[in-house]
Design a protein around this motif. Structure first.
Motif, PDB file in Angstrom:
ATOM      1  N   ALA A  47       0.552  -1.103  -0.121  1.00  8.46           N
ATOM      2  CA  ALA A  47      -0.090  -0.040   0.069  1.00  8.46           C
ATOM      3  C   ALA A  47       0.819   0.990  -0.005  1.00  8.46           C
ATOM      4  CB  ALA A  47      -1.052  -0.039   1.315  1.00  8.46           C
ATOM      5  N   ARG A  48       1.952   1.214   0.730  1.00  8.63           N
ATOM      6  CA  ARG A  48       2.831   2.300   0.876  1.00  8.63           C
ATOM      7  C   ARG A  48       3.614   2.539  -0.613  1.00  8.63           C
ATOM      8  NH1 ARG A  48       8.088   3.068   1.821  1.00  8.63           N
ATOM      9  NH2 ARG A  48       8.927   5.007   2.858  1.00  8.63           N
ATOM     10  N   ALA A  49       4.113   1.518  -1.075  1.00 14.92           N
ATOM     11  CA  ALA A  49       4.679   1.731  -2.516  1.00 14.92           C
ATOM     12  C   ALA A  49       3.612   2.174  -3.558  1.00 14.92           C
ATOM     13  CB  ALA A  49       5.062   0.444  -2.947  1.00 14.92           C
ATOM     14  N   VAL A  66      -1.503  19.688 -15.822  1.00 16.21           N
ATOM     15  CA  VAL A  66      -2.596  18.800 -16.259  1.00 16.21           C
ATOM     16  C   VAL A  66      -3.686  18.914 -15.211  1.00 16.21           C
ATOM     17  CG1 VAL A  66      -3.272  16.491 -16.904  1.00 16.21           C
ATOM     18  CG2 VAL A  66      -1.108  17.237 -17.596  1.00 16.21           C
ATOM     19  N   ILE A  67      -3.166  18.833 -13.678  1.00 17.76           N
ATOM     20  CA  ILE A  67      -4.318  19.047 -12.726  1.00 17.76           C
ATOM     21  C   ILE A  67      -3.837  20.302 -11.834  1.00 17.76           C
ATOM     22  CG2 ILE A  67      -4.987  16.616 -12.730  1.00 17.76           C
ATOM     23  CD1 ILE A  67      -3.221  16.258 -10.113  1.00 17.76           C
ATOM     24  N   HIS A  68      -4.723  20.873 -11.153  1.00 12.79           N
ATOM     25  CA  HIS A  68      -4.566  21.888 -10.099  1.00 12.79           C
ATOM     26  C   HIS A  68      -3.787  21.359  -8.940  1.00 12.79           C
ATOM     27  CE1 HIS A  68      -5.141  25.440  -7.494  1.00 12.79           C
ATOM     28  NE2 HIS A  68      -5.525  25.960  -8.787  1.00 12.79           N
ATOM     29  N   ARG A  69      -2.909  22.104  -8.531  1.00 21.77           N
ATOM     30  CA  ARG A  69      -1.940  21.740  -7.468  1.00 21.77           C
ATOM     31  C   ARG A  69      -2.600  21.468  -6.178  1.00 21.77           C
ATOM     32  NH1 ARG A  69      -0.652  26.607  -4.261  1.00 21.77           N
ATOM     33  NH2 ARG A  69      -1.523  28.458  -5.610  1.00 21.77           N
ATOM     34  N   ASN A  70      -3.743  22.195  -5.816  1.00 27.38           N
ATOM     35  CA  ASN A  70      -4.411  22.061  -4.815  1.00 27.38           C
ATOM     36  C   ASN A  70      -5.117  20.642  -4.785  1.00 27.38           C
ATOM     37  OD1 ASN A  70      -3.594  24.561  -3.823  1.00 27.38           O
ATOM     38  ND2 ASN A  70      -5.734  25.500  -4.058  1.00 27.38           N
ATOM     39  N   ALA A  71      -5.728  20.300  -5.946  1.00 25.58           N
ATOM     40  CA  ALA A  71      -6.198  18.802  -6.214  1.00 25.58           C
ATOM     41  C   ALA A  71      -5.247  17.908  -6.029  1.00 25.58           C
ATOM     42  CB  ALA A  71      -6.975  18.839  -7.638  1.00 25.58           C
ATOM     43  N   ALA A  72      -4.062  17.892  -6.530  1.00 25.73           N
ATOM     44  CA  ALA A  72      -3.069  17.105  -6.120  1.00 25.73           C
ATOM     45  C   ALA A  72      -2.803  16.900  -4.819  1.00 25.73           C
ATOM     46  CB  ALA A  72      -1.919  17.447  -7.001  1.00 25.73           C
ATOM     47  N   SER A  73      -2.818  18.092  -4.022  1.00 27.32           N
ATOM     48  CA  SER A  73      -2.553  18.069  -2.556  1.00 27.32           C
ATOM     49  C   SER A  73      -3.635  17.318  -1.779  1.00 27.32           C
ATOM     50  CB  SER A  73      -2.457  19.638  -2.256  1.00 27.32           C
ATOM     51  OG  SER A  73      -2.051  19.749  -0.947  1.00 27.32           O
ATOM     52  N   HIS A  74      -4.759  17.564  -2.312  1.00 27.40           N
ATOM     53  CA  HIS A  74      -5.838  16.788  -1.632  1.00 27.40           C
ATOM     54  C   HIS A  74      -5.756  15.528  -1.605  1.00 27.40           C
ATOM     55  CE1 HIS A  74      -9.887  16.077  -0.266  1.00 27.40           C
ATOM     56  NE2 HIS A  74     -10.153  15.275  -1.311  1.00 27.40           N
ATOM     57  N   TYR A  79      -4.380  10.097   0.631  1.00 26.44           N
ATOM     58  CA  TYR A  79      -3.639   8.622   0.903  1.00 26.44           C
ATOM     59  C   TYR A  79      -2.489   8.657   1.903  1.00 26.44           C
ATOM     60  CZ  TYR A  79      -5.761   6.732  -3.221  1.00 26.44           C
ATOM     61  OH  TYR A  79      -6.760   5.986  -3.946  1.00 26.44           O
ATOM     62  N   ALA A  80      -2.019   9.944   2.411  1.00 29.99           N
ATOM     63  CA  ALA A  80      -0.838   9.926   3.394  1.00 29.99           C
ATOM     64  C   ALA A  80      -1.766   9.413   4.681  1.00 29.99           C
ATOM     65  CB  ALA A  80      -0.463  11.209   3.581  1.00 29.99           C
ATOM     66  N   LYS A  81      -2.766  10.136   4.899  1.00 28.72           N
ATOM     67  CA  LYS A  81      -3.737   9.832   6.181  1.00 28.72           C
ATOM     68  C   LYS A  81      -3.886   8.272   6.325  1.00 28.72           C
ATOM     69  CE  LYS A  81      -7.121  12.647   6.510  1.00 28.72           C
ATOM     70  NZ  LYS A  81      -8.442  13.272   6.449  1.00 28.72           N
ATOM     71  N   VAL A  82      -4.442   7.660   5.189  1.00 27.97           N
ATOM     72  CA  VAL A  82      -4.835   6.240   5.245  1.00 27.97           C
ATOM     73  C   VAL A  82      -3.431   5.262   5.556  1.00 27.97           C
ATOM     74  CG1 VAL A  82      -5.401   4.261   3.867  1.00 27.97           C
ATOM     75  CG2 VAL A  82      -6.707   6.610   3.798  1.00 27.97           C
ATOM     76  N   ILE A  83      -2.491   5.747   4.937  1.00 22.63           N
ATOM     77  CA  ILE A  83      -1.100   4.741   4.925  1.00 22.63           C
ATOM     78  C   ILE A  83      -0.791   5.083   6.360  1.00 22.63           C
ATOM     79  CG2 ILE A  83       1.316   4.855   4.167  1.00 22.63           C
ATOM     80  CD1 ILE A  83      -0.785   3.650   2.131  1.00 22.63           C
ATOM     81  N   PHE A  84      -0.518   6.137   6.721  1.00 23.28           N
ATOM     82  CA  PHE A  84       0.073   6.286   8.394  1.00 23.28           C
ATOM     83  C   PHE A  84      -0.927   5.628   9.403  1.00 23.28           C
ATOM     84  CE2 PHE A  84       2.213  10.283   6.639  1.00 23.28           C
ATOM     85  CZ  PHE A  84       3.391   9.703   6.739  1.00 23.28           C
ATOM     86  N   ALA A  85      -2.305   5.542   9.095  1.00 21.87           N
ATOM     87  CA  ALA A  85      -3.358   4.834   9.925  1.00 21.87           C
ATOM     88  C   ALA A  85      -3.107   3.285   9.710  1.00 21.87           C
ATOM     89  CB  ALA A  85      -4.760   5.146   9.493  1.00 21.87           C
TER      90      ALA A  85
END
Length: 87
Positions: A47-49, A66-74, A79-85
């Motif tokens: 999952a981390r990989a 191609v996509i907005h930076r805020n969308a990518a940040s979101h 995914y970071a939240k799920v991975i750390f959990a």
């Protein structure tokens, strides 16, 4: 139909860039599905990989506008939240 020389060139450029953007967006969707499936599975390292690959692709898509930076940040933070959990 484009009337001026510059408009004809802009039309060609628009087609080329739209094809490039579509390729990148398709790749992002594929990586997102893979990351989502990996997060749902039992293997935390897989999952981390998958999340790292998706995050990297998001950063590249932002760099080429191609996509907005805020969308990518979101997406990255979700995914970071799920991975750390998962750890």
């Amino acid at each position: 139909m484009a009337n001026t020389k510059s408009a004809i060139k802009a039309a060609r450029k628009s087609i080329r860039l739209a094809a490039r953007n579509q390729t990148i967006k398709t790749r992002l969707k594929t990586l997102a599905k893979a990351a989502k499936a990996a997060v749902a599975g039992p293997d935390a390292e897989k999952a981390r990989a998958a999340a790292i690959a998706y995050t990297s692709a998001l950063d590249r898509a932002v760099k080429s506008n191609v996509i907005h930076r805020n969308a990518a940040s979101h997406h990255k933070s979700q995914y970071a939240k799920v991975i750390f959990a998962k750890k």
